[in-house]
Write a protein that holds these residues in place. Sequence first.
Motif, PDB file in Angstrom:
ATOM      1  N   LEU A 106       0.830  -1.203   0.000  1.00 43.29           N
ATOM      2  CA  LEU A 106       0.000   0.000   0.000  1.00 43.29           C
ATOM      3  C   LEU A 106       0.865   1.255   0.000  1.00 43.29           C
ATOM      4  O   LEU A 106       0.532   2.252  -0.645  1.00 43.29           O
ATOM      5  N   GLY A 107       1.980   1.206   0.707  1.00 49.57           N
ATOM      6  CA  GLY A 107       2.907   2.335   0.713  1.00 49.57           C
ATOM      7  C   GLY A 107       3.536   2.556  -0.648  1.00 49.57           C
ATOM      8  O   GLY A 107       3.695   3.698  -1.094  1.00 49.57           O
ATOM      9  N   ILE A 108       3.878   1.478  -1.323  1.00 50.92           N
ATOM     10  CA  ILE A 108       4.458   1.588  -2.670  1.00 50.92           C
ATOM     11  C   ILE A 108       3.437   2.199  -3.632  1.00 50.92           C
ATOM     12  O   ILE A 108       3.772   3.073  -4.437  1.00 50.92           O
ATOM     13  N   LYS A 109       2.181   1.761  -3.526  1.00 52.00           N
ATOM     14  CA  LYS A 109       1.133   2.332  -4.380  1.00 52.00           C
ATOM     15  C   LYS A 109       0.936   3.819  -4.096  1.00 52.00           C
ATOM     16  O   LYS A 109       0.721   4.612  -5.015  1.00 52.00           O
ATOM     17  N   ALA A 110       1.025   4.201  -2.828  1.00 48.55           N
ATOM     18  CA  ALA A 110       0.873   5.610  -2.469  1.00 48.55           C
ATOM     19  C   ALA A 110       1.998   6.447  -3.061  1.00 48.55           C
ATOM     20  O   ALA A 110       1.749   7.511  -3.643  1.00 48.55           O
ATOM     21  N   ILE A 111       3.230   5.969  -2.957  1.00 46.48           N
ATOM     22  CA  ILE A 111       4.370   6.708  -3.514  1.00 46.48           C
ATOM     23  C   ILE A 111       4.265   6.783  -5.031  1.00 46.48           C
ATOM     24  O   ILE A 111       4.524   7.833  -5.636  1.00 46.48           O
ATOM     25  N   GLU A 112       3.898   5.671  -5.666  1.00 49.99           N
ATOM     26  CA  GLU A 112       3.739   5.680  -7.125  1.00 49.99           C
ATOM     27  C   GLU A 112       2.653   6.665  -7.544  1.00 49.99           C
ATOM     28  O   GLU A 112       2.790   7.351  -8.552  1.00 49.99           O
ATOM     29  N   SER A 113       1.598   6.740  -6.771  1.00 47.94           N
ATOM     30  CA  SER A 113       0.513   7.658  -7.078  1.00 47.94           C
ATOM     31  C   SER A 113       0.928   9.118  -6.863  1.00 47.94           C
ATOM     32  O   SER A 113       0.456  10.009  -7.560  1.00 47.94           O
ATOM     33  N   MET A 114       1.819   9.365  -5.919  1.00 49.15           N
ATOM     34  CA  MET A 114       2.321  10.718  -5.664  1.00 49.15           C
ATOM     35  C   MET A 114       3.330  11.156  -6.711  1.00 49.15           C
ATOM     36  O   MET A 114       3.544  12.347  -6.912  1.00 49.15           O
ATOM     37  N   ASN A 115       3.956  10.205  -7.367  1.00 49.38           N
ATOM     38  CA  ASN A 115       5.052  10.491  -8.287  1.00 49.38           C
ATOM     39  C   ASN A 115       4.509  11.087  -9.584  1.00 49.38           C
ATOM     40  O   ASN A 115       4.106  10.388 -10.487  1.00 49.38           O
ATOM     41  N   SER A 120      12.013  13.938  -9.678  1.00 46.97           N
ATOM     42  CA  SER A 120      12.125  14.625  -8.388  1.00 46.97           C
ATOM     43  C   SER A 120      11.270  13.963  -7.321  1.00 46.97           C
ATOM     44  O   SER A 120      10.301  13.272  -7.608  1.00 46.97           O
ATOM     45  N   ILE A 121      11.655  14.228  -6.087  1.00 48.94           N
ATOM     46  CA  ILE A 121      10.920  13.724  -4.930  1.00 48.94           C
ATOM     47  C   ILE A 121      10.184  14.904  -4.317  1.00 48.94           C
ATOM     48  O   ILE A 121      10.789  15.934  -4.009  1.00 48.94           O
ATOM     49  N   SER A 122       8.881  14.756  -4.140  1.00 46.48           N
ATOM     50  CA  SER A 122       8.077  15.848  -3.605  1.00 46.48           C
ATOM     51  C   SER A 122       8.160  15.880  -2.074  1.00 46.48           C
ATOM     52  O   SER A 122       8.564  14.909  -1.430  1.00 46.48           O
TER      53      SER A 122
END
Length: 187
Positions: A106-115, A120-122
């Motif tokens: 779920l964390g990986i999906k959240a980061i992918e969705s934020m990307n 760059s890293i937000s």
Amino acid sequence: MNIVFIILIISSIIGLTIINPESVLTTLISGTTSAINLSFTLVAIYAIWLSVIKIMSEIGLNRIIYKLFKPIVKRLFKGENELTYEYITLNFSANILGMGGAATPLGIKAIESMNKNDASISDNMILFAVINASSIQLLPTTIISLRSTFNSQNASNIILPSILSTCITTIVGIALCYIFRRFKKKT
């Protein structure tokens, strides 16, 4: 990092060979057996938690949790889309329940969705990583399960220290992210 572990393993074997040569093989076999047993225990625990996450999703409990925590998540992670908020909320709720590594997908999906931009890293990604690293959890169920597996006298006596430490580290982590975010905007 692999080099560090290799150096530690080799130096440990050399040290054990010098100090107590007849126990080298026994120690290696004992350590390997313990590692395999721990791996099987963790696989069983994670399989249970991943099924719980799947069941939550199937019965719609994840939507209820999402609606409950949405105001907090929206306030912390401004400017994200609804799907990202849902992934973040589900990851946090899985961590709060002490699911440990089972919350990782779920964390990986959240980061992918934020990307939004691969280069760059937000600030939201950094905040999400910090909150996850602070081990936000109220029920350390995975640790309690491991302690029970290894015959702890009172496996659940870590609940209060766990709650205190997770609250302190999460609050400090969020505060530091916002402080560094302000310094970054000034420069």
